[in-house]
Design a protein around this motif. Structure first.
Motif, short mmCIF file in Angstrom:
data_model
loop_
_atom_site.label_atom_id
_atom_site.label_comp_id
_atom_site.label_asym_id
_atom_site.label_seq_id
_atom_site.Cartn_x
_atom_site.Cartn_y
_atom_site.Cartn_z
N LYS A 193 0.83 -1.21 0.00
CA LYS A 193 0.00 0.00 0.00
C LYS A 193 0.87 1.27 0.00
CE LYS A 193 -4.03 -2.15 2.09
NZ LYS A 193 -3.69 -3.46 1.71
N LEU A 194 1.92 1.26 -0.83
CA LEU A 194 2.79 2.42 -1.02
C LEU A 194 2.50 3.05 -2.37
CD1 LEU A 194 6.15 0.86 0.21
CD2 LEU A 194 4.69 2.46 1.46
N ASN A 195 2.80 4.34 -2.49
CA ASN A 195 2.58 5.06 -3.74
C ASN A 195 3.83 4.97 -4.62
OD1 ASN A 195 1.81 6.75 -5.78
ND2 ASN A 195 1.64 8.58 -4.51
N PRO A 196 3.75 4.37 -5.81
CA PRO A 196 4.92 4.27 -6.69
C PRO A 196 5.48 5.63 -7.11
CG PRO A 196 3.16 2.85 -7.48
CD PRO A 196 2.60 3.67 -6.36
N MET A 197 4.65 6.67 -7.10
CA MET A 197 5.12 8.01 -7.49
C MET A 197 6.21 8.52 -6.54
SD MET A 197 3.17 9.26 -10.06
CE MET A 197 3.02 11.00 -9.82
N ASP A 198 6.19 8.03 -5.29
CA ASP A 198 7.19 8.47 -4.32
C ASP A 198 8.57 7.89 -4.62
OD1 ASP A 198 5.16 9.83 -3.04
OD2 ASP A 198 4.79 8.23 -1.58
#
Length: 162
Positions: free
Chosen positions: A96-101
């Motif tokens: 549940k992490l944002n790939p954009m980061d």
């Protein structure tokens, strides 16, 4: 020719700054397109997780190992491009992490604007320049090139027989 290159580069810097102002996100449109394509591919991957930071991602018949803290994948695309590969994106979705980061800062608006922050200044027409007092530069004389190999002995020296 150099004058044409200078004018072309002067225009290009201005055009690229305008292009950057049209971005709707903090990352370049190309990086976002690659991330979108990788996200679509990541939906077809199967995930095996070791309950820590290691992931095995199965894409078709290929198995890739993703290490999120070190930001590495065995396919090496993430390290080479600076944009998360489909296997890393699958692991991000699992955590549940944002790939954009995890997109490299090289694709950011700030970096892009730093690259194009140095403007090339306009120059007066060459015909208006005062004449130079320096001597004109003359190109070197053209020499005939010899056949590759050991140079021939010239002059009064005798050739040695071995």
């Amino acid at each position: 020719m150099l004058e044409e290159i200078r004018v072309k580069m002067m225009k290009r810097v201005g055009q690229m700054r305008k292009f950057c102002d049209s971005w709707i996100h903090d990352f370049s449109p190309m990086a976002l397109k690659v991330l979108t394509d990788h996200t679509a591919r990541s939906m077809k991957c199967s995930i095996e997780w070791n309950s820590d930071t290691g992931y095995e991602i199965l894409e078709g018949q290929f198995r890739h190992v993703v290490d999120l803290p070190r930001q590495t994948c065995s396919c090496r695309a993430w390290m080479l491009k600076g944009i998360p590969c489909p296997h890393a994106i699958a692991a991000f979705h699992h955590k549940k992490l944002n790939p954009m980061d995890y997109i490299s800062q090289w694709y950011s608006r700030d970096t892009y604007m730093k690259i194009y922050s140095h403007f090339i200044q306009p120059v007066l027409n060459l015909k208006i320049w005062p004449p130079s007092t320096n001597p004109t530069v003359i190109p070197p004389k053209v020499r005939n090139m010899h056949v590759p190999g050991r140079p021939k002995i010239t002059g009064g020296r005798k050739q040695m027989n071995l």
